[in-house]
Design an enzyme around this catalytic site. Structure first.
Site, PDB file in Angstrom:
ATOM      1  CG  HIS A 101      -1.962  -1.144   1.119  1.00 45.30           C
ATOM      2  ND1 HIS A 101      -2.652  -1.594   2.211  1.00 45.30           N
ATOM      3  CD2 HIS A 101      -2.353  -1.921   0.088  1.00 45.30           C
ATOM      4  CE1 HIS A 101      -3.445  -2.594   1.847  1.00 45.30           C
ATOM      5  NE2 HIS A 101      -3.288  -2.814   0.574  1.00 45.30           N
ATOM      6  CB  CYS A 109       5.077  15.208  -9.120  1.00 45.07           C
ATOM      7  SG  CYS A 109       4.329  16.551 -10.057  1.00 45.07           S
ATOM      8  CB  CYS A 112       6.659  15.803 -13.650  1.00 42.00           C
ATOM      9  SG  CYS A 112       7.356  15.815 -11.987  1.00 42.00           S
ATOM     10  CB  CYS A 132       7.195  20.028 -12.517  1.00 36.32           C
ATOM     11  SG  CYS A 132       5.710  19.230 -11.882  1.00 36.32           S
ATOM     12  CB  SER A 171      -9.097  -6.631   9.936  1.00 33.19           C
ATOM     13  OG  SER A 171      -8.931  -5.777   8.803  1.00 33.19           O
TER      14      SER A 171
HETATM   15  N1  APR Z   1      -1.208  -7.238  18.017  1.00 38.30           N
HETATM   16  C1  APR Z   1      -1.759  -8.015  17.032  1.00 38.30           C
HETATM   17  N2  APR Z   1      -2.876  -7.655  16.339  1.00 38.30           N
HETATM   18  C2  APR Z   1      -3.449  -6.477  16.667  1.00 38.30           C
HETATM   19  C3  APR Z   1      -2.940  -5.631  17.681  1.00 38.30           C
HETATM   20  C4  APR Z   1      -1.757  -6.060  18.368  1.00 38.30           C
HETATM   21  N3  APR Z   1      -1.206  -5.341  19.343  1.00 38.30           N
HETATM   22  N4  APR Z   1      -3.748  -4.531  17.785  1.00 38.30           N
HETATM   23  C5  APR Z   1      -4.720  -4.680  16.834  1.00 38.30           C
HETATM   24  N5  APR Z   1      -4.547  -5.856  16.174  1.00 38.30           N
HETATM   25  C6  APR Z   1      -5.326  -6.379  15.054  1.00 38.30           C
HETATM   26  C7  APR Z   1      -6.820  -6.098  15.085  1.00 38.30           C
HETATM   27  O1  APR Z   1      -7.516  -7.101  15.803  1.00 38.30           O
HETATM   28  C8  APR Z   1      -7.176  -6.131  13.602  1.00 38.30           C
HETATM   29  O2  APR Z   1      -7.479  -7.457  13.176  1.00 38.30           O
HETATM   30  O3  APR Z   1      -4.847  -5.730  13.902  1.00 38.30           O
HETATM   31  C9  APR Z   1      -5.873  -5.695  12.921  1.00 38.30           C
HETATM   32  C10 APR Z   1      -5.907  -4.308  12.309  1.00 38.30           C
HETATM   33  O4  APR Z   1      -6.852  -4.344  11.293  1.00 38.30           O
HETATM   34  P1  APR Z   1      -7.151  -3.043  10.421  1.00 38.30           P
HETATM   35  O5  APR Z   1      -7.282  -1.873  11.281  1.00 38.30           O
HETATM   36  O6  APR Z   1      -8.280  -3.395   9.520  1.00 38.30           O
HETATM   37  O7  APR Z   1      -5.806  -2.842   9.582  1.00 38.30           O
HETATM   38  P2  APR Z   1      -5.283  -3.623   8.281  1.00 38.30           P
HETATM   39  O8  APR Z   1      -5.757  -5.026   8.249  1.00 38.30           O
HETATM   40  O9  APR Z   1      -3.847  -3.405   8.204  1.00 38.30           O
HETATM   41  O10 APR Z   1      -6.035  -2.788   7.125  1.00 38.30           O
HETATM   42  C11 APR Z   1      -5.736  -3.075   5.797  1.00 38.30           C
HETATM   43  O11 APR Z   1      -6.983  -1.143   5.093  1.00 38.30           O
HETATM   44  O12 APR Z   1      -7.561   0.979   5.604  1.00 38.30           O
HETATM   45  C12 APR Z   1      -6.801   0.219   4.757  1.00 38.30           C
HETATM   46  O13 APR Z   1      -4.853   0.772   3.555  1.00 38.30           O
HETATM   47  C13 APR Z   1      -5.320   0.525   4.839  1.00 38.30           C
HETATM   48  O14 APR Z   1      -3.459  -1.020   4.847  1.00 38.30           O
HETATM   49  C14 APR Z   1      -4.725  -0.768   5.383  1.00 38.30           C
HETATM   50  C15 APR Z   1      -5.735  -1.809   4.979  1.00 38.30           C
END
Ligand code: APR
Length: 251
Positions: A101, A109, A112, A132, A171
Site C-alpha cells: 500500500h 508528483c 510529472c 515542476c 483484519s
Molecule cells: N497485536 C496483534 N494484532 C493487533 C494488535 C496487536 N497489538 N492490535 C490490533 N490488532 C489487530 C486487530 O484485531 C485487527 O485485526 O490488527 C488488525 C488491524 O486491522 P485493520 O485496522 O483493519 O488494519 P489492516 O488489516 O492493516 O487494514 C488493511 O486497510 O484501511 C486500509 O490501507 C489501509 O493497509 C490498510 C488496509
C-alpha cells in the site's frame, strides 16, 4: 513469509483502521483516502496525512517489528509483505520489504511523476508542490487504486512458494492483500495468524495465536533462536515446521 497489517504498529501508538479507536471510526475513507478526495480537497487530505506523519515520526518500532527483523536474519529464504505505510519495518531493521500500500514518507508528483522520500514530519506547506509546479501526493495506495504491480507480483510469488506464512495484525478485510493468507493455505504453506482477535482469514490458519504481536513475535523469535542454537546453525536451511501433516493428502 511474514504478512503484516496495522496491528503490528499498534503497540507503538500508530492507530489501526478498524476495530476500537480505528481511524475509519472517526474519519471517512471517501473524504481522505481516495483519488477523488485528493482531487477535490488536496489540502484537507494532506492535513490528515501530515497529522499521521507527525504522529509516526514521534514513535519507535515496538518488539513486534523488531522480532520480524530478527526473522529476516534467521531464514535464508524470507519475505516480508506489509500493508502498512508507516515505515516501522524499515526502522526496525528489515531490509527487504514489499510495501503493498505504498509509503507515507514518499511524495509523488501527480503531474510529472517525480517521486522522492521526504522524512520531514511537518512539511513547509500543504499541499506540497513539486519543482515542476505540480501537486505532490502521498505515495500511498488509495481505495479504488491499483496496487503497485511489480510489488504485488513479488508478494504473490512469495506467497505461492513459501513453507511458513505468518499473518500478523491484519483484519484481512481489504482486497487484494486479504487474499494472501488464502493463497498460502491453498499452496500448502503452514499458516499461522497472530492477532488480538481472529481476523476474517483466521479459518485459513493452521494455528491462531491470540495476543499482542509485540509479545508473541519476540517469544517466537526467541524460541526459534534457541532451536537454531540447538541445531548448531546460524540460519535455518529448511523449514523445521511439520509440513508432513499437509503433504499426507491434507486440505
Ligand atoms: N497485536 C496483534 N494484532 C493487533 C494488535 C496487536 N497489538 N492490535 C490490533 N490488532 C489487530 C486487530 O484485531 C485487527 O485485526 O490488527 C488488525 C488491524 O486491522 P485493520 O485496522 O483493519 O488494519 P489492516 O488489516 O492493516 O487494514 C488493511 O486497510 O484501511 C486500509 O490501507 C489501509 O493497509 C490498510 C488496509
Amino acid at each position: 513469509m511474514v504478512f503484516t497489517g496495522a496491528g503490528i504498529s499498534a503497540e507503538s501508538g500508530v492507530p489501526t483502521f478498524r476495530g476500537q479507536d480505528g481511524l475509519w471510526n472517526e474519519f471517512r475513507v471517501e473524504d481522505l483516502a481516495t483519488p477523488q478526495a485528493f482531487a477535490a480537497h488536496p489540502k484537507r487530505v494532506w492535513e490528515w496525512y501530515s497529522w499521521r506523519r507527525e504522529l509516526i515520526s514521534r514513535i519507535e518500532p515496538n518488539p513486534g517489528p523488531l522480532a520480524v527483523a530478527k526473522f529476516e536474519r534467521f531464514f535464508l529464504s524470507f519475505c516480508l509483505v506489509t500493508q502498512n505505510v508507516d515505515g516501522l519495518h524499515d526502522r526496525a531493521g528489515n531490509e527487504r520489504i514489499l510495501k503493498l500500500h505504498g509509503d507515507i514518507w514518499e511524495l509523488r508528483c501527480v503531474s510529472c511523476g517525480l517521486s522522492r522520500i521526504d522524512f520531514q514530519a511537518v512539511l513547509p506547506s500543504l499541499p506540497p508542490l513539486c519543482e515542476c509546479g505540480g501537486l505532490l501526493r502521498p505515495g500511498v495506495v488509495w481505495f479504488g487504486e491499483m496496487l503497485p504491480v511489480d510489488v504485488f507480483e513479488q508478494a504473490m510469488h512469495a506467497t505461492e512458494s513459501c513453507d511458513l506464512f505468518f499473518s500478523v495484525g491484519t483484519s484481512a478485510q481489504v482486497f487484494p492483500a486479504s487474499q494472501l493468507p488464502v493463497i498460502a493455505r491453498q499452496r500448502s504453506a503452514y499458516v499461522v495468524e497472530v492477532n488480538i482477535e481472529p481476523s476474517a482469514a483466521a479459518y485459513e490458519a493452521h494455528e491462531v495465536l491470540l495476543g499482542k504481536a509485540g509479545e508473541i513475535l519476540p517469544a517466537l523469535a526467541a524460541s526459534l533462536q534457541g532451536a537454531m542454537a540447538g541445531l548448531g546453525r546460524g540460519k535455518v536451511h529448511q523449514p523445521s515446521f511439520p509440513r508432513t501433516r499437509e503433504s499426507s493428502g491434507g486440505t
